[in-house]
Design an enzyme around this catalytic site. Sequence first.
Site, PDB file in Angstrom:
ATOM      1  N   TYR A 113       0.859  -1.186   0.000  1.00  0.00           N
ATOM      2  CA  TYR A 113       0.000   0.000   0.000  1.00  0.00           C
ATOM      3  C   TYR A 113       0.896   1.237   0.000  1.00  0.00           C
ATOM      4  CZ  TYR A 113      -3.220   3.586   1.645  1.00  0.00           C
ATOM      5  OH  TYR A 113      -3.966   4.724   1.752  1.00  0.00           O
TER       6      TYR A 113
ATOM      7  N   GLU B  37      -3.366   7.536  -4.151  1.00  0.00           N
ATOM      8  CA  GLU B  37      -3.270   6.266  -3.439  1.00  0.00           C
ATOM      9  C   GLU B  37      -3.115   5.116  -4.427  1.00  0.00           C
ATOM     10  OE1 GLU B  37      -5.986   4.714   0.111  1.00  0.00           O
ATOM     11  OE2 GLU B  37      -6.816   4.178  -1.830  1.00  0.00           O
TER      12      GLU B  37
END
Length: 405
Positions: A101, A197
């Site tokens: 992530y 993101e």
Amino acid sequence: MDLLEHQGKGLFAGASLPVLPSRLAFSPAEAQVAAGELGLPVVVKAQVKTGGRGKAGGIRLCATEDEVAAAAADILGMSIRGHGVSCVLVEQAVEIARELYLAISSSRAQRGPLLIFAAEGGVDIEEVARRNPAALVRTPVDPLLGLCDYQVRDVVAAGALGPEHAGPDDTSAKQALAGVVRALWRVYHDSDATLCEINPLVVTTSGEVVCLDSKVTIDDNALYRHADLKADAEAGAEDREARARKAGLAFVALDGDIGVLGNGAGLVMSTIDQIAAAGGRAADFCDIGGGARADVVATALDVILSTGSVSALLVSIFGGITRCDEVACGLVQVLSQTRVDVPVVVRLDGSAAAEGRAVLAEARLPGLTVAADAAEAVRLAVAGAAARAGRGAPSQAGPGAPREG
Ligand code: GDP
Ligand code: MN
């Protein structure tokens, strides 16, 4: 302004971030052709501005062209958390060895950009933060200095923490990860983003690092510097937030089923809180602003009701510059033309409230109730939604605010 996955990946590609070859498709036939050009297997992905598409069935791995057509047929026309799917991204599939992530977001707490990396990706980052906070690396970035090399090295080191969260450990994957972190900073900076993101950022079985997903939000105040992005986003005319923006409305879709329309952000936010306290859940944040005219109200209602997932509508107006009778006229205009089969509760106070109530009384709209005050309006809307959704009236206070921020 939120970008769709494929638009975000367009920005990524422009900054040389590793993304896979992909095509956009608006029909099963187009998806099939795209798969033929890209080579199988492919992943068919719903293009909607909400997360959790995977869980909702909006992401399908396909090994044959028939599967691609079937997946596209299923996904097109789906509604994911109230977002209709009008196109899918067909993308080359990869074999995933590890999911990571990576994000840069504008953090209120840091009063600046915050880089977040986790050696566990693919799942909700909030869940990782709860379950294993040590897996998260949070690095504030000085907006004047920009991202520094030592910060990039911290992330790469954290990516290889040891077997339980072992990261990309061979040298080329480490270099690739460093490159991704630097390039993501460039995208965030150059496109005036408030969020960039990548979840998941993957390491493939052949050791390549690839951005499998993108979630990019551009600061609305900087949109004048990104006319191309704005035009691009508005081209998807079915998008509710874009339609609202064009009409000058502040609109945010939420997960609940009580449509909320008010004038002023504070009023709308407190209304949403009151709904939550009464055991209901708001479907949206919709602020028509001050001095809103009838046609603006009409657009707002249309945007709120267009998903079909609303069980009650609550209109709360505290008139100042906004005149209650103008809002009432807008309501009558929409509700007398379109059949709205959910209960509508209206609260009018302040400027021209009496005139507004008179307009509504005269129109005799079925299903519309004028509440005595704001508290009664919330009660009626929550009870109306519960009845319509076949739930009993909620007896207990619900959880707090529906969304962070
Ligand atoms: P989200 O659910 O909306 O966040 O959508 P993502 O784009 O993040 O996809 C969800 C999940 O689908 C990912 O975490 C992956 O596990 C899986 N996925 C997406 N693309 C591929 C792919 O090319 N190959 C494989 N094996 N899985 C993929
Ligand atoms: Mn994702």
